[in-house]
Design an enzyme around this catalytic site. Sequence first.
Site, PDB file in Angstrom:
ATOM      1  CE  LYS A 178      29.877  39.055  37.590  1.00 43.36           C
ATOM      2  NZ  LYS A 178      31.058  39.444  36.805  1.00 43.36           N
ATOM      3  CG  ASP A 236      39.303  42.224  54.654  1.00 46.04           C
ATOM      4  OD1 ASP A 236      38.978  43.151  55.426  1.00 46.04           O
ATOM      5  OD2 ASP A 236      39.391  41.032  55.006  1.00 46.04           O
ATOM      6  CG  ASP A 278      33.929  41.411  37.087  1.00 51.72           C
ATOM      7  OD1 ASP A 278      33.158  42.359  37.336  1.00 51.72           O
ATOM      8  OD2 ASP A 278      33.840  40.723  36.058  1.00 51.72           O
TER       9      ASP A 278
END
Length: 360
Positions: free
Chosen positions: A195, A255, A227
Site C-alpha cells: 500500500k 484466505d 486493494d
Amino acid sequence: MDMNIGVIKGDGIGPEIVDEAMKVLDKTAEVYGHQIEYTQLLMGGASIDVNGVPLTEETLEQAKKSDAVLMGSIGGDAKTSPWYRLEPSKRPEAGLLQLRKGLNLFANLRPAVLYSELKGACPLKEEIAEQGFDMMIMRELTGGLYFGKRSTEEEDGVLVARDELTYSETEIRRIAKRGFDIAMKRWKKVTSVDKANVLDSSRLWRKIVEEVAKEYPEVTLEHMLVDNAAMQLVKDPAQFDVILTENMFGDILSDEASMVTGSIGMLASASLNDTKFGLYEPSGGSASDIAGKGIANPIATILSAAMMLRYSFDLDQEADAIEAAVEKVLEEGYRTIDIMSEGMTQIGTKEMGERICSYI
Ligand code: NAD
C-alpha cells in the site's frame, strides 16, 4: 538422497491424512531411489494428553534436527474438548505458535490452484474459472502489524487504540529473497503487493523488493496495491504466479485466494525459515466433525509433502510426479466427500492415498 523427516500427525483427522501422505512419500522414495527416516513428534492435543503441554522443549529440539517437518492438523472442538478448558497458553494452538517461533518460520507459502477437474467448485464466473489458475502466496509471518506494540488508553476522556506496523529492511529482504527463489522454480513472475501510496512501511517494502529483484534478472517483478490485488484475485486470478506480501495483507489475500479454489481439503501450505528447513501442513484444521470416519480428503497433506520435496530437498521431479498423480486421480473421477460432485465416484481417505500412490 537421505531424508530425515519429522512427523507431527496431530489431532482429529491429522493421523488419517498424514498416514496417506507418508504412503505417497514412501512410494516416491522407492521409485526415485531415496531413503526416508521418519521421527514421530507429538504436538497439540496429542502432546497435552501425554505431556501436559502442547509442545515440549525436547520435541522442539527434535524438530530442529529434522530436515523438514510434515504435519497434519492440531486442535479439537472448542466446545467439547477438555483441551479448551486449559488456559490459552496451554491449548493445542499455542504449541503451533511456539513451534513456528522456535523454528524461526518467517515465510508462509500457500498455493491456490484451480484444478480443471474441480472447476465446478470455483465460485467465480464460468469464463474466469475456465482459464484456471495456479498461484503461490508468500506471506511474511513474523513481522508487521500483528507483532507490533499495541495499546488502548484513555486520552482526554475518550478511548484510543493503537497498533504499530513496523518492518525492517532485513525482514523485507529475507522474505523477498524467498519469494524470488520460489518464482525461479515456477513461471518467474513476482507480484509484490503493498500500500505504497499511503504507508511508509510499504514504501520501504517496495524499495527493498526492487533491490532484491536485481539479483534475479530472469524474474519479472510487478507492484500492485493491495486493494487492486483483492479485486484482481476475483477478476483475473490467472495473471498471478508468486504474490509476495507482508503479514496482514497476506493473511487476507491468502484466505481470499483459497476461497476461490472452492475446496479446503485441497489446500497445501508451507512455512519456511532462511535455511532449507520447512514445516509443511494442510491449510485446513483438524475437522473433528469427520475424524475417525475415514472420509477426510488427504490431498492437501499429500500436496504439502510434494512442496516439502520441492522446497526443502530440491526434488522437483519427484514433486511434479506427486502433483501429476493427484491430477490423474481427479481426472479419473475419484473424489472424497468434500469435493464430490454428480457423476463422480466417492472414495475414502485410504483409497485416495492408494490411488495416488499407484500413479507414481
Ligand atoms: P476445519 O478446517 O477443521 O473444518 C472446517 C470444515 O471443513 C469442516 O466441516 C471439516 O469437516 C471440513 N474439512 C476440513 N479439512 C477437511 C479435509 N481434509 N477433508 C474433508 N473435509 C475437511 O476448521 P474448524 O472446524 O474451524 O477448526 C477445527 C479445529 O482445527 C480447531 O481446533 C482449530 O483451531 C484447528 N485448526 C488447526 C489448524 C492447524 O493445525 N494449522 C488450522 C486451522 C484450524
